[in-house]
Design an enzyme around this catalytic site. Structure first.
Site, PDB file in Angstrom:
ATOM      1  N   SER A 183     -11.083 -10.721  29.527  1.00 35.93           N
ATOM      2  CA  SER A 183     -12.453 -11.213  29.723  1.00 35.93           C
ATOM      3  C   SER A 183     -13.488 -10.109  29.833  1.00 35.93           C
ATOM      4  O   SER A 183     -14.654 -10.376  30.160  1.00 35.93           O
ATOM      5  CB  SER A 183     -12.520 -12.083  30.984  1.00 35.93           C
ATOM      6  OG  SER A 183     -12.180 -11.328  32.136  1.00 35.93           O
TER       7      SER A 183
ATOM      8  N   ASN B 209     -10.487 -13.674  43.101  1.00 36.13           N
ATOM      9  CA  ASN B 209     -11.075 -15.012  43.261  1.00 36.13           C
ATOM     10  C   ASN B 209     -12.396 -14.967  44.014  1.00 36.13           C
ATOM     11  O   ASN B 209     -13.408 -15.527  43.571  1.00 36.13           O
ATOM     12  CB  ASN B 209     -10.092 -15.934  43.990  1.00 36.13           C
ATOM     13  CG  ASN B 209      -8.823 -16.174  43.205  1.00 36.13           C
ATOM     14  OD1 ASN B 209      -8.632 -15.611  42.120  1.00 36.13           O
ATOM     15  ND2 ASN B 209      -7.936 -17.015  43.727  1.00 36.13           N
TER      16      ASN B 209
ATOM     17  N   THR C 211     -50.303 -41.694  23.383  1.00 33.97           N
ATOM     18  CA  THR C 211     -49.057 -42.339  23.774  1.00 33.97           C
ATOM     19  C   THR C 211     -48.394 -42.782  22.474  1.00 33.97           C
ATOM     20  O   THR C 211     -49.075 -43.194  21.530  1.00 33.97           O
ATOM     21  CB  THR C 211     -49.274 -43.567  24.683  1.00 33.97           C
ATOM     22  OG1 THR C 211     -50.006 -44.557  23.969  1.00 33.97           O
ATOM     23  CG2 THR C 211     -50.035 -43.183  25.946  1.00 33.97           C
ATOM     24  N   HIS C 212     -47.085 -42.667  22.410  1.00 33.94           N
ATOM     25  CA  HIS C 212     -46.336 -43.013  21.187  1.00 33.94           C
ATOM     26  C   HIS C 212     -46.823 -42.218  19.975  1.00 33.94           C
ATOM     27  O   HIS C 212     -46.676 -42.663  18.836  1.00 33.94           O
ATOM     28  CB  HIS C 212     -46.429 -44.517  20.887  1.00 33.94           C
ATOM     29  CG  HIS C 212     -46.090 -45.387  22.055  1.00 33.94           C
ATOM     30  ND1 HIS C 212     -44.807 -45.674  22.425  1.00 33.94           N
ATOM     31  CD2 HIS C 212     -46.898 -46.003  22.971  1.00 33.94           C
ATOM     32  CE1 HIS C 212     -44.811 -46.452  23.498  1.00 33.94           C
ATOM     33  NE2 HIS C 212     -46.064 -46.658  23.858  1.00 33.94           N
TER      34      HIS C 212
ATOM     35  N   SER D 122     -43.528 -17.594   4.104  1.00 34.12           N
ATOM     36  CA  SER D 122     -42.450 -18.176   3.303  1.00 34.12           C
ATOM     37  C   SER D 122     -41.959 -17.149   2.292  1.00 34.12           C
ATOM     38  O   SER D 122     -42.735 -16.331   1.789  1.00 34.12           O
ATOM     39  CB  SER D 122     -42.965 -19.417   2.570  1.00 34.12           C
ATOM     40  OG  SER D 122     -42.084 -19.795   1.530  1.00 34.12           O
TER      41      SER D 122
ATOM     42  N   LYS E 291     -48.036 -19.985   2.819  1.00 33.13           N
ATOM     43  CA  LYS E 291     -47.532 -20.592   4.048  1.00 33.13           C
ATOM     44  C   LYS E 291     -47.829 -19.753   5.294  1.00 33.13           C
ATOM     45  O   LYS E 291     -47.786 -18.530   5.278  1.00 33.13           O
ATOM     46  CB  LYS E 291     -46.020 -20.827   3.954  1.00 33.13           C
ATOM     47  CG  LYS E 291     -45.614 -21.952   3.022  1.00 33.13           C
ATOM     48  CD  LYS E 291     -46.241 -23.289   3.405  1.00 33.13           C
ATOM     49  CE  LYS E 291     -45.738 -23.838   4.720  1.00 33.13           C
ATOM     50  NZ  LYS E 291     -44.299 -24.154   4.712  1.00 33.13           N
TER      51      LYS E 291
ATOM     52  N   ASN F 217     -46.423 -20.348   9.094  1.00 35.69           N
ATOM     53  CA  ASN F 217     -45.519 -21.212   9.843  1.00 35.69           C
ATOM     54  C   ASN F 217     -45.470 -20.839  11.335  1.00 35.69           C
ATOM     55  O   ASN F 217     -45.369 -19.653  11.672  1.00 35.69           O
ATOM     56  CB  ASN F 217     -44.103 -21.111   9.267  1.00 35.69           C
ATOM     57  CG  ASN F 217     -44.051 -21.537   7.816  1.00 35.69           C
ATOM     58  OD1 ASN F 217     -44.729 -22.466   7.407  1.00 35.69           O
ATOM     59  ND2 ASN F 217     -43.240 -20.839   7.028  1.00 35.69           N
TER      60      ASN F 217
ATOM     61  N   GLU G 194     -41.101 -23.214  16.817  1.00 34.76           N
ATOM     62  CA  GLU G 194     -39.938 -23.919  16.288  1.00 34.76           C
ATOM     63  C   GLU G 194     -38.638 -23.339  16.843  1.00 34.76           C
ATOM     64  O   GLU G 194     -37.703 -24.074  17.176  1.00 34.76           O
ATOM     65  CB  GLU G 194     -39.949 -23.858  14.767  1.00 34.76           C
ATOM     66  CG  GLU G 194     -41.101 -24.643  14.155  1.00 34.76           C
ATOM     67  CD  GLU G 194     -41.229 -24.422  12.655  1.00 34.76           C
ATOM     68  OE1 GLU G 194     -40.404 -23.683  12.081  1.00 34.76           O
ATOM     69  OE2 GLU G 194     -42.157 -24.975  12.054  1.00 34.76           O
TER      70      GLU G 194
ATOM     71  N   TYR H 234      -8.910 -21.723  42.711  1.00 30.07           N
ATOM     72  CA  TYR H 234      -9.219 -21.004  41.476  1.00 30.07           C
ATOM     73  C   TYR H 234      -8.252 -21.412  40.373  1.00 30.07           C
ATOM     74  O   TYR H 234      -7.047 -21.574  40.596  1.00 30.07           O
ATOM     75  CB  TYR H 234      -9.147 -19.487  41.675  1.00 30.07           C
ATOM     76  CG  TYR H 234      -9.526 -18.727  40.420  1.00 30.07           C
ATOM     77  CD1 TYR H 234     -10.855 -18.476  40.115  1.00 30.07           C
ATOM     78  CD2 TYR H 234      -8.553 -18.319  39.521  1.00 30.07           C
ATOM     79  CE1 TYR H 234     -11.213 -17.820  38.939  1.00 30.07           C
ATOM     80  CE2 TYR H 234      -8.897 -17.665  38.349  1.00 30.07           C
ATOM     81  CZ  TYR H 234     -10.225 -17.424  38.063  1.00 30.07           C
ATOM     82  OH  TYR H 234     -10.570 -16.793  36.897  1.00 30.07           O
TER      83      TYR H 234
ATOM     84  N   GLN I 161     -12.603 -18.638  33.825  1.00 34.03           N
ATOM     85  CA  GLN I 161     -13.014 -17.534  32.962  1.00 34.03           C
ATOM     86  C   GLN I 161     -14.115 -17.973  32.007  1.00 34.03           C
ATOM     87  O   GLN I 161     -14.924 -17.162  31.549  1.00 34.03           O
ATOM     88  CB  GLN I 161     -11.803 -17.031  32.168  1.00 34.03           C
ATOM     89  CG  GLN I 161     -12.070 -15.792  31.342  1.00 34.03           C
ATOM     90  CD  GLN I 161     -10.782 -15.180  30.847  1.00 34.03           C
ATOM     91  OE1 GLN I 161      -9.940 -14.752  31.639  1.00 34.03           O
ATOM     92  NE2 GLN I 161     -10.610 -15.157  29.537  1.00 34.03           N
TER      93      GLN I 161
ATOM     94  N   LYS J 251     -18.678 -18.089  32.761  1.00 34.52           N
ATOM     95  CA  LYS J 251     -19.727 -17.079  32.574  1.00 34.52           C
ATOM     96  C   LYS J 251     -20.466 -17.167  31.231  1.00 34.52           C
ATOM     97  O   LYS J 251     -21.707 -17.037  31.215  1.00 34.52           O
ATOM     98  CB  LYS J 251     -19.139 -15.686  32.793  1.00 34.52           C
ATOM     99  CG  LYS J 251     -18.805 -15.417  34.261  1.00 34.52           C
ATOM    100  CD  LYS J 251     -17.928 -14.230  34.469  1.00 34.52           C
ATOM    101  CE  LYS J 251     -16.481 -14.489  34.127  1.00 34.52           C
ATOM    102  NZ  LYS J 251     -15.840 -15.542  34.918  1.00 34.52           N
TER     103      LYS J 251
END
Length: 465
Positions: free
Chosen positions: A25, A112, A157-158, A280, A286, A288, A293, A320, A325, A328
């Site tokens: 690890s 541990n 809304t919506h 682009s 373009k 962007n 995003e 444990y 392992q 993390k």
């Protein structure tokens, strides 16, 4: 010779190569070296206190740990293929540097409680870093809002235009969400600091007279875990950090989505600065909003980290298990993702240039002020049900003629309703006055928005989280 392994004498055969690769690890837990060394210093001090380290060995261990810290900080640490994990690598190197004294450090502790302490301490610092970074994004939103207290825009809304509001009110909605994120992270950090696990050993402590409270004091904890078995099995602190991080990522994603919409030609509300836009490979024209995003895309990853961590924990018997392992990587990934996203989004927000005229033109467009008309009727004594139906019928009649409320003459609307005069209708259909009329503590009226700004400024300036 086990070298970078902390076990092996009771086995006749060396680990199988495939099993070794699976269990090794170091590639993940090497990130905890500073926390591991801090715990080792505290442990050396405690061993010396109870008489298990002679002064010369104590000094040799501390100086060896200091040398190892320098090697790790400068990228000079001599990792070996026989190092199973961070703990084994450090003990192996300590013995190389300080001889038999280095072999005395492991007395009374287990990997541990050691890894539980290391990861907990790392999460404390990670929570603090995330709070700092999100406060920078929050400040960027507040600064932009301060410039746009009177800038009208539609509220949605919506994803359909609903009622007029202000850009400041809209931006501050995002700032308040981030404020809750800071509180969640600070709350989680407080619980992390409440319970030091060092001294728990494998699961039942040791017989050497070591004092868990001294570890806690040395490492800045507020207290000691109540139960040794829980201390080594607990990963709630990691779940809380990643869960709070996922909520933060969702809030950032919602902001990012709106920036993408605002920067589109269909909305045309905002222009993202050059430094936070891309082009682009085939279309020369373009522009962007890629930072927004990418921030939106990272959110799925952070949510996935929560699921990965909870799935690892969901069926583990106490205490444990080697499954841990896998605790993390999702923690590191979630924090790393957010530490990439937050500064980039802070810069993106600061770079935004808003088209005030375009936003204002759409603020009261269509039937956005229909509710104001209905509430005016209610103010004149109408039941809201009847007022709602009356205005709904008016909107439908206008639509059938290819018109909207803002196309109709106030005299015509007054005549159709029969309960409001033309002057009152004209005022009700003024988007700026509509925002001003909403003069409640959480509303878009300028004075109320300025009060929100002051509250957020106070939080930002006095933030000790």
């Amino acid at each position: 010779m086990t070298e970078g392994r902390l076990w092996g004498a009771r086995f006749e055969d060396a680990p199988d190569a495939a099993a070794w690769r699976l269990g090794r690890s170091v590639e993940s837990d090497h990130r905890l070296w500073a926390e591991d060394l801090a715990g080792s210093r505290a442990h050396a001090d405690e061993l010396a206190r109870v008489g298990l380290l002679e002064p010369a060995d104590h000094a040799a261990i501390l100086s060896g740990l200091e040398a190892i810290a320098g090697e790790l900080a400068e990228g000079r640490f001599p990792w070996q293929d026989t190092d199973e994990d961070l703990h084994g690598a450090i003990e192996r190197r300590l013995i190389e540097l300080r001889g038999d004294a280095g072999g005395r450090l492991r007395a009374g502790r287990s990997r541990n409680d050691q890894i539980a302490a290391d990861l907990r301490a790392w999460c404390v610092e990670a929570a603090s870093r995330l709070i700092g970074r999100l406060r920078v994004l929050q400040a960027a939103l507040v600064d932009q809002a301060e410039e746009h207290v009177a800038t009208l825009c539609p509220g949605y809304t919506h994803l359909q235009r609903a009622q007029p509001t202000t850009l400041a009110q809209h931006l501050l909605a995002h700032a308040w969400g981030l404020d809750r994120d800071a509180q969640r992270l600070a709350d989680a950090r407080g619980r992390m600091l409440a319970a030091s696990p060092l001294g728990a050993g494998a699961l039942a402590g040791s017989t050497l007279g070591l004092d868990p409270a001294r570890y806690a004091e040395a490492l800045g904890y507020d207290g000691v875990a109540a139960n040794a078995m829980d201390a080594v099995a607990d990963r709630d602190f990691a779940v809380e950090l990643v869960s709070a991080g996922a909520t933060l990522a969702v809030h950032v994603s919602r902001l990012a989505e709106e920036i993408v919409l605002w920067a589109s030609q269909e909305f045309g509300w905002a222009r993202v600065g050059d430094a936070f836009s891309t082009g682009s490979s085939i279309m020369p024209q373009k522009r962007n909003p890629d930072v927004a995003e990418l921030a939106r895309g990272k959110t799925g990853r952070v949510i996935g980290d929560v699921v990965a961590l909870l799935t690892t924990l969901k069926a583990l018997p106490l205490t444990y298990n080697r499954d841990l392992q896998e605790d993390k990587p999702p923690v590191f990934d979630a924090v790393d993702s957010l530490e990439l996203v937050l500064p980039a989004m802070s810069g993106t927000v600061r770079s935004l240039e808003f088209d005030r005229d375009r936003m204002a033109a759409s603020a009261g467009g269509g039937a956005a002020l229909a509710t104001d008309l209905a509430e005016a009727l209610v103010g004149g004594g109408w039941p809201f049900r009847a007022a709602h139906e009356q205005i709904g019928e008016l909107v439908t009649a206008l639509e059938q003629q290819g018109r909207t409320l803002d196309d109709a003459d106030p005299d015509e609307i007054a005549e159709r309703l029969g309960h409001l005069d033309a002057e009152a209708v004209a005022e009700l259909l003024d988007a700026a006055k509509a925002a001003q009329r909403r003069d409640i503590s959480l509303g878009p009226a300028p004075e109320q928005v300025r009060a929100q700004l002051a509250a957020l400024r106070q939080r930002l300036e006095g933030a000790h989280d």
